[in-house]
Motif scaffolding. Structure first.
Motif, PDB file in Angstrom:
ATOM      1  N   MET A 210       2.023   1.764 -14.742  1.00  0.00           N
ATOM      2  CA  MET A 210       2.215   1.382 -13.344  1.00  0.00           C
ATOM      3  C   MET A 210       2.502  -0.097 -13.254  1.00  0.00           C
ATOM      4  N   LYS A 211       3.334  -0.453 -12.293  1.00  0.00           N
ATOM      5  CA  LYS A 211       3.760  -1.839 -12.150  1.00  0.00           C
ATOM      6  C   LYS A 211       3.759  -2.242 -10.679  1.00  0.00           C
ATOM      7  N   PHE A 212       3.367  -3.482 -10.445  1.00  0.00           N
ATOM      8  CA  PHE A 212       3.455  -4.052  -9.099  1.00  0.00           C
ATOM      9  C   PHE A 212       3.768  -5.538  -9.233  1.00  0.00           C
ATOM     10  N   LYS A 213       4.768  -5.982  -8.496  1.00  0.00           N
ATOM     11  CA  LYS A 213       5.141  -7.399  -8.492  1.00  0.00           C
ATOM     12  C   LYS A 213       5.824  -7.709  -7.168  1.00  0.00           C
ATOM     13  N   ALA A 214       5.481  -8.846  -6.576  1.00  0.00           N
ATOM     14  CA  ALA A 214       6.102  -9.261  -5.315  1.00  0.00           C
ATOM     15  C   ALA A 214       5.914 -10.764  -5.159  1.00  0.00           C
TER      16      ALA A 214
ATOM     17  N   SER B 133     -13.504   0.020   7.556  1.00  0.00           N
ATOM     18  CA  SER B 133     -12.458  -0.832   8.146  1.00  0.00           C
ATOM     19  C   SER B 133     -11.155  -0.579   7.416  1.00  0.00           C
ATOM     20  N   ILE B 134     -10.078  -0.583   8.178  1.00  0.00           N
ATOM     21  CA  ILE B 134      -8.741  -0.320   7.649  1.00  0.00           C
ATOM     22  C   ILE B 134      -7.808  -1.415   8.154  1.00  0.00           C
ATOM     23  N   ALA B 135      -7.339  -2.259   7.248  1.00  0.00           N
ATOM     24  CA  ALA B 135      -6.360  -3.300   7.581  1.00  0.00           C
ATOM     25  C   ALA B 135      -5.063  -2.954   6.863  1.00  0.00           C
ATOM     26  N   GLN B 136      -4.025  -2.693   7.640  1.00  0.00           N
ATOM     27  CA  GLN B 136      -2.775  -2.205   7.075  1.00  0.00           C
ATOM     28  C   GLN B 136      -1.633  -3.144   7.432  1.00  0.00           C
ATOM     29  N   PHE B 137      -0.828  -3.473   6.413  1.00  0.00           N
ATOM     30  CA  PHE B 137       0.305  -4.381   6.588  1.00  0.00           C
ATOM     31  C   PHE B 137       1.571  -3.705   6.081  1.00  0.00           C
ATOM     32  N   GLN B 138       2.622  -3.738   6.884  1.00  0.00           N
ATOM     33  CA  GLN B 138       3.922  -3.374   6.339  1.00  0.00           C
ATOM     34  C   GLN B 138       4.278  -4.401   5.270  1.00  0.00           C
ATOM     35  N   LYS B 139       4.948  -3.983   4.223  1.00  0.00           N
ATOM     36  CA  LYS B 139       5.201  -4.885   3.094  1.00  0.00           C
ATOM     37  C   LYS B 139       5.950  -6.146   3.537  1.00  0.00           C
ATOM     38  N   GLU B 140       6.818  -6.013   4.551  1.00  0.00           N
ATOM     39  CA  GLU B 140       7.581  -7.181   5.012  1.00  0.00           C
ATOM     40  C   GLU B 140       6.703  -8.225   5.699  1.00  0.00           C
ATOM     41  N   ALA B 141       5.504  -7.819   6.153  1.00  0.00           N
ATOM     42  CA  ALA B 141       4.608  -8.768   6.810  1.00  0.00           C
ATOM     43  C   ALA B 141       3.992  -9.742   5.820  1.00  0.00           C
TER      44      ALA B 141
ATOM     45  N   GLU C  10       8.076 -10.498  -0.051  1.00  0.00           N
ATOM     46  CA  GLU C  10       9.501 -10.282  -0.255  1.00  0.00           C
ATOM     47  C   GLU C  10       9.694  -9.896  -1.729  1.00  0.00           C
ATOM     48  N   ASP C  11      10.828  -9.305  -2.036  1.00  0.00           N
ATOM     49  CA  ASP C  11      11.087  -8.787  -3.396  1.00  0.00           C
ATOM     50  C   ASP C  11       9.923  -7.921  -3.880  1.00  0.00           C
ATOM     51  N   TYR C  12       9.534  -6.978  -3.048  1.00  0.00           N
ATOM     52  CA  TYR C  12       8.377  -6.112  -3.306  1.00  0.00           C
ATOM     53  C   TYR C  12       8.791  -4.984  -4.227  1.00  0.00           C
ATOM     54  N   ARG C  13       8.106  -4.870  -5.383  1.00  0.00           N
ATOM     55  CA  ARG C  13       8.448  -3.840  -6.354  1.00  0.00           C
ATOM     56  C   ARG C  13       7.170  -3.144  -6.821  1.00  0.00           C
ATOM     57  N   ILE C  14       7.177  -1.813  -6.748  1.00  0.00           N
ATOM     58  CA  ILE C  14       6.020  -1.038  -7.163  1.00  0.00           C
ATOM     59  C   ILE C  14       6.494   0.258  -7.792  1.00  0.00           C
ATOM     60  N   SER C  15       5.812   0.667  -8.853  1.00  0.00           N
ATOM     61  CA  SER C  15       6.130   1.951  -9.475  1.00  0.00           C
ATOM     62  C   SER C  15       4.876   2.492 -10.151  1.00  0.00           C
ATOM     63  N   SER C  16       4.669   3.777 -10.002  1.00  0.00           N
ATOM     64  CA  SER C  16       3.566   4.458 -10.678  1.00  0.00           C
ATOM     65  C   SER C  16       3.867   5.943 -10.702  1.00  0.00           C
ATOM     66  N   GLN C  17       3.125   6.675 -11.509  1.00  0.00           N
ATOM     67  CA  GLN C  17       3.306   8.117 -11.582  1.00  0.00           C
ATOM     68  C   GLN C  17       2.628   8.824 -10.408  1.00  0.00           C
ATOM     69  N   ASN C  18       1.907   8.077  -9.580  1.00  0.00           N
ATOM     70  CA  ASN C  18       1.256   8.631  -8.389  1.00  0.00           C
ATOM     71  C   ASN C  18       2.129   8.416  -7.151  1.00  0.00           C
ATOM     72  N   ASP C  19       3.400   8.808  -7.252  1.00  0.00           N
ATOM     73  CA  ASP C  19       4.336   8.652  -6.134  1.00  0.00           C
ATOM     74  C   ASP C  19       4.422   7.191  -5.700  1.00  0.00           C
ATOM     75  N   ASP C  20       4.473   6.296  -6.683  1.00  0.00           N
ATOM     76  CA  ASP C  20       4.560   4.850  -6.435  1.00  0.00           C
ATOM     77  C   ASP C  20       3.406   4.361  -5.552  1.00  0.00           C
ATOM     78  N   ARG C  21       2.205   4.840  -5.844  1.00  0.00           N
ATOM     79  CA  ARG C  21       1.008   4.400  -5.137  1.00  0.00           C
ATOM     80  C   ARG C  21      -0.010   3.903  -6.161  1.00  0.00           C
ATOM     81  N   ILE C  22      -0.607   2.751  -5.875  1.00  0.00           N
ATOM     82  CA  ILE C  22      -1.608   2.159  -6.773  1.00  0.00           C
ATOM     83  C   ILE C  22      -2.799   1.732  -5.933  1.00  0.00           C
ATOM     84  N   ALA C  23      -4.000   2.055  -6.401  1.00  0.00           N
ATOM     85  CA  ALA C  23      -5.215   1.665  -5.680  1.00  0.00           C
ATOM     86  C   ALA C  23      -6.267   1.211  -6.679  1.00  0.00           C
ATOM     87  N   PHE C  24      -7.052   0.223  -6.280  1.00  0.00           N
ATOM     88  CA  PHE C  24      -8.129  -0.295  -7.121  1.00  0.00           C
ATOM     89  C   PHE C  24      -9.120  -1.018  -6.231  1.00  0.00           C
TER      90      PHE C  24
END
Length: 322
Positions: free
Chosen positions: A1-5, A53-61, A64-78
């Motif tokens: 899995m990869k995440f970079k932005a 509590s749930i704080a949610q942000f659209q990636k554009e908020a 920029e140059d948001y890149r994510i990939s994983s075998q869990n439908d491009d979802r990563i949690a920790f």
């Protein structure tokens, strides 16, 4: 899995100056849930213990140059320690600012955030980190924040299911535009007792009361803006006491009442550190929870900023708890 932005200046301000200090008041650790479109901070969704509590942000908020990939439908949690995250972000921002920020040379000096695996000192096992990096003309500065092992596929699905359930809003919400007034009242109330009675009516009344064997303290906010199911105020109700109005509204089915922990209610008010423009209160179906929804406006307007959302769900106490 990869995440970079790359964090934008607006994203840095939102996190460092507003949301991280508010979320840290909800609890030291939380889940950070990254999807193709959102970054979401979640408290207590899986253990069901304490205030959610749930704080949610659209990636554009935030990015920029948001890149994510994983075998869990491009979802990563920790899970992540919010105080460590806040400290690392503050530190890297200080250096980033000294380098001149993104305005002086946008292609050279940008604030990158990514997931990495590193070998910590005195360890034989690589560990996951959320890493901040900014580059100057002759050097690069890196801040590593330790995180948990990313959640498995089944745990991510469980987290998503809990998030979907937590998005259900009460059928009636009343708006409290002046959070300071509510904060001042709860500041006085929190030393009186541990259990808070909250009633919310479809006509726009919010009634708070705390009672002990020695004292009863209450406050009422009337004729608030109502979203969702509404009801007219019956003739003659204005001459009644707040307690009588509240009791009659409950008997008519035009209001609901729950008991919550004063500690939880006070903690939810700490979300004012995120600088919301107003707050809405509602009681979940069949009195399942007390929900607080915070509203944010696009700066300089009265239009809701739909790229940001924040709400809390307070567990209700059994009536016999008091």
């Amino acid at each position: 899995m990869k995440f970079k932005a790359f964090l934008t200046d607006h994203g840095v301000h939102l996190l460092e100056k507003r949301f991280l200090q508010a979320l840290d008041k909800m609890g030291k650790t939380c889940h950070l849930y990254l999807t193709k479109d959102h970054a979401i901070f979640l408290h207590n969704l899986l253990n069901g213990d304490g205030i959610q509590s749930i704080a949610q942000f659209q990636k554009e908020a935030l990015f920029e140059d948001y890149r994510i990939s994983s075998q869990n439908d491009d979802r990563i949690a920790f899970t992540i320690d919010l105080s460590l995250l806040h400290r690392a972000l503050r530190s890297i921002v200080t250096i980033y600012t000294e380098f001149g920020g993104s305005h002086s040379c946008p292609t050279l000096n940008r604030l990158q955030i990514k997931l990495v695996k590193k070998l910590p000192p005195h360890s034989q096992q690589p560990m996951p980190f959320l890493t901040f990096e900014t580059k100057g003309y002759k050097s690069a500065v890196i801040q590593d924040v330790p995180i948990s092992k990313p959640l498995s596929r089944s745990d991510v699905l469980e987290l998503q299911a809990a998030l979907d359930m937590a998005q259900d809003l009460p059928q009636t919400l009343v708006q409290v535009p002046d959070m300071n007034q509510l904060q001042n009242f709860v500041d006085r109330m929190k030393n009186v007792g541990d259990v808070l009675n909250v009633s919310i009516s479809k006509s726009g009344d919010l009634h708070l009361q705390i009672s002990t064997t020695l004292v009863t303290l209450g406050a009422e906010f009337r004729k608030l803006v109502v979203i969702g199911e509404q009801a007219a105020v019956p003739a003659g109700d204005d001459s009644l006491s707040a307690q009588t109005r509240s009791r009659r509204a409950i008997e008519r089915g035009d209001a609901m009442n729950v008991q919550v922990s004063v500690k939880h209610f006070f903690k939810s008010l700490q979300c004012h550190l995120a600088k919301p423009d107003s707050a809405f209160y509602g009681i979940g179906e069949q009195g399942s929870c007390l929900t607080v929804v915070f509203q944010f406006f696009i700066p300089g307007t009265r239009q809701t900023d739909k790229s940001i959302s924040l709400h809390c769900r307070l567990p209700v106490l059994d009536p016999g708890t008091n």
